[in-house]
Design a protein around this motif. Structure first.
Motif, mmCIF file in Angstrom:
data_model
loop_
_atom_site.group_PDB
_atom_site.id
_atom_site.type_symbol
_atom_site.label_atom_id
_atom_site.label_comp_id
_atom_site.label_asym_id
_atom_site.label_seq_id
_atom_site.Cartn_x
_atom_site.Cartn_y
_atom_site.Cartn_z
ATOM 1 N N GLY A 67 -13.651 -27.057 -5.813
ATOM 2 C CA GLY A 67 -13.706 -25.720 -5.236
ATOM 3 C C GLY A 67 -13.636 -25.741 -3.718
ATOM 4 O O GLY A 67 -12.900 -24.956 -3.100
ATOM 5 N N ALA A 101 -5.689 -26.633 -8.040
ATOM 6 C CA ALA A 101 -5.744 -25.352 -8.744
ATOM 7 C C ALA A 101 -5.344 -25.511 -10.199
ATOM 8 O O ALA A 101 -5.976 -24.934 -11.091
ATOM 9 N N THR A 104 -8.028 -26.885 -12.435
ATOM 10 C CA THR A 104 -9.101 -25.967 -12.819
ATOM 11 C C THR A 104 -8.727 -25.171 -14.065
ATOM 12 O O THR A 104 -9.608 -24.687 -14.759
ATOM 13 N N ASN A 106 -7.517 -22.321 -13.996
ATOM 14 C CA ASN A 106 -7.835 -20.936 -13.670
ATOM 15 C C ASN A 106 -6.591 -20.264 -13.077
ATOM 16 O O ASN A 106 -6.172 -20.609 -11.972
ATOM 17 N N LEU A 109 -6.970 -18.850 -9.448
ATOM 18 C CA LEU A 109 -6.909 -19.839 -8.364
ATOM 19 C C LEU A 109 -5.490 -20.341 -8.163
ATOM 20 O O LEU A 109 -5.050 -20.543 -7.022
#
Length: 179
Positions: A67, A101, A104, A106, A109
């Motif tokens: 992060g 990214a 992740t 996600n 992101l």
């Protein structure tokens, strides 16, 4: 001492954490220093984001370090075009951030990282290339359901359409953004 000035003193704390060998704490302090420097001194903020990226290189990955590394790259790319960063360095930072990214899983992101690279690309003179990347970013944004992200992407897409001379499309999209 000076607990009311932790933002201002974050760079000093980062230095001490780095010398103590705690690169995660040093990175957190550099990030705080970068945020504090922000618009006051963009070159200094960019230097701190570089420090975050460099310090995290040898640290084992965790949710926190991924992060923090991703945030550093997002912020770096957001400032890069104003600070004379080379296309090679911006490309390297983008590639590293994109890999983080994607790890992740996600889509928010991933969309945000890809979107952050658009400004640098467009302002470096490749508006068409930036525009060509927008459908992928929009697709990721639609997966998130985040209206703010969609609004930002549509606004920049309208600007890019205008920059490449597709004025009617730019105007139509701008009207939808305003609605």
């Amino acid at each position: 001492l000076h607990a009311d000035k932790l933002d201002e003193r974050a760079a000093l704390l980062a230095h001490h954490w780095e010398k103590a060998g705690d690169h995660v704490q040093a990175s957190l302090c550099h990030a705080r220093a970068a945020e504090w420097a922000g618009v006051r001194d963009p070159a200094e903020a960019l230097r701190h984001w570089r420090e975050v990226i460099t310090l995290l290189e040898g640290v084992p990955e965790s949710a926190e370090t991924i992060g923090l590394g991703l945030m550093a790259r997002l912020r770096f790319l957001g400032m890069a075009w104003r600070q004379g960063v080379t296309e090679d360095e911006a490309g390297r930072i983008f590639a590293e951030g994109n890999a983080l990214a994607e790890r992740t899983g996600n889509p928010y992101l991933s969309a945000l990282l890809k979107f952050s690279g658009i400004g640098f690309q467009a302002l470096a003179g490749d508006c068409k290339g930036a525009l060509d990347r927008m459908p992928e970013i929009l697709s990721l944004a639609e997966q998130t359901g985040d209206a703010g992200l969609r609004l930002a992407i549509d606004s920049v897409t309208s600007w890019l359409l205008r920059m490449v001379g597709r004025l009617e499309e730019a105007l139509a999209l701008a009207d939808r953004v305003i609605e």
